[in-house]
Design an enzyme around this catalytic site. Structure first.
Site, PDB file in Angstrom:
ATOM      1  N   ARG A 158       0.738  -1.104   0.100  1.00  0.00           N
ATOM      2  CA  ARG A 158       0.023  -0.166   0.182  1.00  0.00           C
ATOM      3  C   ARG A 158       0.886   1.232   0.025  1.00  0.00           C
ATOM      4  NH1 ARG A 158      -2.168  -3.599   3.958  1.00  0.00           N
ATOM      5  NH2 ARG A 158      -4.186  -4.317   3.506  1.00  0.00           N
ATOM      6  N   LYS A 185      -2.425  -2.484   8.008  1.00  0.00           N
ATOM      7  CA  LYS A 185      -3.892  -2.083   8.418  1.00  0.00           C
ATOM      8  C   LYS A 185      -3.863  -2.857  10.020  1.00  0.00           C
ATOM      9  CE  LYS A 185      -6.786  -1.045   4.515  1.00  0.00           C
ATOM     10  NZ  LYS A 185      -7.969  -1.751   3.887  1.00  0.00           N
ATOM     11  N   HIS A 259      -2.523   1.985  -6.253  1.00  0.00           N
ATOM     12  CA  HIS A 259      -3.249   1.046  -5.688  1.00  0.00           C
ATOM     13  C   HIS A 259      -3.555  -0.335  -6.987  1.00  0.00           C
ATOM     14  CE1 HIS A 259      -5.401  -0.755  -2.143  1.00  0.00           C
ATOM     15  NE2 HIS A 259      -6.303  -1.163  -3.049  1.00  0.00           N
ATOM     16  N   ARG A 262      -0.418  -2.329  -7.022  1.00  0.00           N
ATOM     17  CA  ARG A 262      -0.750  -3.278  -5.757  1.00  0.00           C
ATOM     18  C   ARG A 262      -1.631  -4.385  -6.616  1.00  0.00           C
ATOM     19  NH1 ARG A 262      -0.959  -4.651  -0.338  1.00  0.00           N
ATOM     20  NH2 ARG A 262      -3.064  -4.880   0.625  1.00  0.00           N
ATOM     21  N   HIS A 285      -3.284  -9.177   3.863  1.00  0.00           N
ATOM     22  CA  HIS A 285      -4.886  -9.203   4.034  1.00  0.00           C
ATOM     23  C   HIS A 285      -5.066 -10.003   5.432  1.00  0.00           C
ATOM     24  CE1 HIS A 285      -5.883  -8.897  -0.449  1.00  0.00           C
ATOM     25  NE2 HIS A 285      -5.682  -7.668  -0.052  1.00  0.00           N
ATOM     26  N   TYR A 294      -8.690 -12.014  -6.521  1.00  0.00           N
ATOM     27  CA  TYR A 294      -7.610 -12.435  -7.600  1.00  0.00           C
ATOM     28  C   TYR A 294      -7.765 -13.585  -8.133  1.00  0.00           C
ATOM     29  CZ  TYR A 294      -5.578  -8.031  -5.565  1.00  0.00           C
ATOM     30  OH  TYR A 294      -5.726  -6.966  -4.955  1.00  0.00           O
TER      31      TYR A 294
END
Length: 326
Positions: A158, A185, A259, A262, A285, A294
């Site tokens: 990110r 995150k 992004h 990414r 994630h 994906y």
């Protein structure tokens, strides 16, 4: 843990989301904006005085449905609004211990959203983008921008994770960078091994940084000159750089961003046969469900998988097989 030091429950909630839930300031700002829009609508002057300035425990699901009917949000915005409201109501109930709180958003059904596939660039487009940033009027600026684009593509980080990197987060082996530790995150740290592309980009950048950058700044990605020398690079500056490079490369500007790079990283790994769980770890994630978007981007690999099944017909029925192919 006590309630945050705010008398306004909305500000207290925003403080909680930032400090306890680890949400980004940008996300918290959007959540707070959505809640204030609701509050302003609930307190609109044309309502009878008895209905205005009601406390949050007096707001029902009926009020929230009326707001949705009034504002007519698109499905994705509807989904976000209800999610923000549920977070706020949970905060009022569990953290601020508001008595007699109505269920409110818990009674609302969020719309089912269509699955949206990420927009990845073709690898040939990434190459065109790298060529475009390299061919800058300033060789130093061109090399800097090339390193930024190559590192973003080569790591799948990110943009915030990349810009927050400090020198002590780089892992070396035999004097060469081999991995970085980043804070993602939820304030969670993960180790990201460097691909060949990322290693080349970071090695080149560190050399350039040592030659021209601020020698005492802790930030890896820092402007080499000007007023902001030594400070962190800014995401909006990188976005503007990518926009300009996309135009020079003849690419759709709307499809080029940090992004999107990414997404391109993840899609390229899927196309190379890597597993979703491996990609999940690299992307940071929390859940494999986030990474499964994906899995739908590689129809070529699905066809190749079917074609790879060993043929047993000819082995089990040689006479029939031979007769059918005379």
């Amino acid at each position: 843990m006590g309630a945050p030091p705010y008398t306004d429950p909305m500000q207290a909630w925003a403080h909680y989301l930032t400090t306890e839930e680890g949400l980004s300031p940008a996300t918290v700002k959007e959540y707070l904006k959505d809640l204030r829009l609701l509050r302003n609508w609930l307190d609109r002057p044309e309502l009878p005085a008895a209905q205005r300035k009601r406390t949050w425990d007096q707001i029902s699901a009926t009020d929230l449905r009326a707001y949705l009917a009034y504002s007519k949000p698109a499905p994705r915005r509807n989904h976000r609004l209800v999610s923000a409201w549920r977070s706020f109501w949970n905060f009022l109930r569990d953290i601020q211990r508001v008595p007699d709180l109505q269920l409110g958003p818990a009674e609302l059904r969020r719309p089912k959203l269509p699955r949206r596939l990420p927009g990845a660039l073709a690898l040939s487009d990434v190459a065109r983008l790298l060529d475009a940033v390299w061919k800058d009027k300033s060789p130093t600026r061109g090399e800097r921008n090339w390193c930024v684009v190559a590192f973003l593509y080569g790591t799948g980080l990110r943009i915030s994770e990349m810009l927050d990197m400090r020198f002590d987060q780089i892992e070396y082996q035999d004097g060469q960078p081999i991995a970085v530790r980043v804070i993602g995150k939820g304030d969670k740290e993960r180790r990201v091994p460097l691909s060949e592309t990322a290693r080349s980009a970071l090695t080149r950048w560190l050399r350039l940084r040592r030659m021209h950058g601020n020698p005492v700044s802790p930030w890896v990605w820092s402007p080499l000159s000007g007023k902001r020398s030594g400070q962190q690079m800014q995401a909006r500056s990188i976005g503007a750089m990518l926009d300009a490079a996309a135009r020079r490369a003849g690419l759709d500007v709307a499809k080029v961003s940090p992004h999107k790079l990414r997404h391109t990283f993840a899609t390229a790994l899927i196309e190379s046969g890597r597993t979703l769980d491996e990609i999940r770890v690299l992307l940071g994630h929390e859940s494999i469900q986030t990474t499964t978007i994906y899995a739908h981007t590689s129809s070529a690999r699905v066809a190749a998988a079917a074609a790879a099944l060993p043929d047993v017909v000819g082995l089990s029925m040689p006479g029939v097989w031979a007769a059918a192919h005379r």
